[in-house]
Design an enzyme around this catalytic site. Structure first.
Site, mmCIF file in Angstrom:
data_model
loop_
_atom_site.group_PDB
_atom_site.id
_atom_site.type_symbol
_atom_site.label_atom_id
_atom_site.label_comp_id
_atom_site.label_asym_id
_atom_site.label_seq_id
_atom_site.Cartn_x
_atom_site.Cartn_y
_atom_site.Cartn_z
ATOM 1 C CG ASP A 1 -2.745 3.979 -4.036
ATOM 2 O OD1 ASP A 1 -3.677 3.187 -4.277
ATOM 3 O OD2 ASP A 1 -2.827 4.871 -3.171
ATOM 4 C CD GLU A 2 -5.357 -0.634 -2.215
ATOM 5 O OE1 GLU A 2 -5.175 -1.390 -1.236
ATOM 6 O OE2 GLU A 2 -6.317 0.151 -2.305
ATOM 7 C CG ASP B 1 -2.012 1.027 1.148
ATOM 8 O OD1 ASP B 1 -2.089 1.735 0.127
ATOM 9 O OD2 ASP B 1 -2.797 1.146 2.110
#
Length: 407
Positions: A111-112, A15
């Site tokens: 973004d993860e 994350d």
């Protein structure tokens, strides 16, 4: 200790921390260590903060806060507009790095993502692998991340939220009573505001309350979703890390061959409205949303074109789908007779993995939505649940947990 058996899995959830702000700081060293916010309508006071650096958060700046209010808390706040091309490029580089370790990488947003390192994790320390990934991202891309390590996807996701920024947290099943169960139910991944309210009605206030509740009672009040959440509260999650799940080629669509060739834009509007409604129902059944709306036009001579538009936020509602599809038709129809029309949602993502990135240029509209949601809630309490409900769910910041070692 995670048992080294053929059935044990070692899952990482990567994350990225304050991703948009971190990318800007990575590209401009002068921004590093300074309070930075990414917001829409930077020149206007009605703009809202979409994300901020941890230096800004320490001063009281929060996501969805109006810029004028953020500057009251932090007068020295640097406010920048978003640059999505930069963020997509940084995201691709981040995932390229993860794929160096294993092919079992599942991106779930910009973004993860999840990694299944079971094979390499049995040969090397999972903690050491996580540390190496974290250090490489920080050194090579100047991007901080938090990593959760667990035997399944749900627990890895919960673990990565427990220590930010630059945290590495292990969550073993035997540690659930001390690390997971004391958390408020609204901090459980997959529980939004409406689901939280339903849990409160059956006296479930913590994740531990849910784990101890009778499964039949939970299913009675919350249906299949409640049953799934009950299982996950007890550490049960058999989902595989699927590299193809987030493929941009994955789509949900619908089309219709017209009984007569379409000749006027008014005719197209009616067809697109019906297709948008049908697509909304299909997306709801699959419990997914799409970042890209694609329009297919097949002409009477069978020549076919497809045109698409990618949105900042994933959508599933017919109104949002229709708006994009209608504009695509207006922009690309050559005024020749049309034989077939189709609409598809691509870059599909599960609803529970979709993060609402508030429309940077529609702050007033979102504020209206929030007020409407509150008003409807008051009406429902007084007169019952007969009205259409509309609202925004957001995840709270997680502040629990610690770093551990797999012994």
């Amino acid at each position: 200790m995670l048992k080294k058996t053929s059935t044990a899995r070692i899952i990482l959830h990567i994350d990225m921390n304050s991703f948009y702000a971190s990318v800007e700081s990575a590209l401009n060293p002068e921004l590093r260590g300074k309070p930075l916010a990414i917001a829409g309508n930077v020149e206007e006071r009605r703009g809202i903060v979409v994300t901020s650096s941890y230096e800004a958060r320490a001063k009281g700046v929060k996501t969805t806060m109006p810029v004028w209010e953020a500057k009251k808390y932090c007068p020295e706040l640097i406010v920048m507009p978003p640059s999505f091309d930069k963020y997509r490029k940084a995201s691709q580089e981040m995932f390229d790095l993860l794929f160096e370790y294993t092919d079992l990488v599942e991106p779930i947003s910009i973004d993860e993502g999840f990694m299944d390192i079971t094979d390499i994790g049995m040969k090397s320390s999972p903690v050491q692998i996580a540390k190496e990934i974290q250090q490489r991202l920080h050194k090579e891309q100047h991007l901080p991340c938090s990593i959760g390590i667990a035997p399944n996807k749900f627990l890895a996701k919960m673990a990565s939220d427990m220590k930010k920024p630059l945290g590495i947290t292990i969550l073993r099943k035997r540690e659930l009573p001390e690390k997971l169960w004391p958390l408020p139910i609204e901090e459980m991944h997959g529980v939004g505001k409406k689901t939280m309210q339903k849990f409160h009605q059956i006296k479930v206030y913590t994740i531990g309350d849910l784990a101890e509740k009778d499964e039949k009672v939970v299913k009675l009040h919350l249906g299949r979703n409640g049953e799934k959440l009950w299982q996950r509260s007890r550490g049960i999650d058999d989902r595989d890390v699927d590299p193809d799940a987030a493929s941009e080629f994955k789509s949900v669509g619908t089309s219709t061959t017209l009984p007569q060739n379409l000749l006027r834009i008014e005719q197209a509007s009616n067809v697109l409205r019906d297709l948008s409604e049908s697509l909304e129902q299909r997306l709801k059944r699959k419990n997914v949303m799409g970042y890209t709306i694609q329009l297919t036009i097949r002409y009477a001579d069978r020549k076919t074109i497809t045109r698409s538009h990618t949105l900042m936020n994933p959508v599933y509602k017919k109104e949002d789908i229709l708006t994009v599809a209608h504009q695509l038709f207006k922009d690309h129809w050559n005024e020749e007779p049309v034989r077939l029309l189709g609409i598809a949602a691509t870059q599909v993502i599960e609803k529970e993995n979709a993060t609402l990135q508030l429309d940077l240029f529609s702050y007033k509209e979102h504020r209206k939505d929030e007020r409407l949601f509150d008003t409807l809630n008051d009406i429902h309490k007084r007169y019952g649940n007969r009205s259409i409900r509309k609202g925004i769910e957001k995840k709270g910041d997680k502040k629990h947990g610690n770093e551990g070692e797999i012994e």
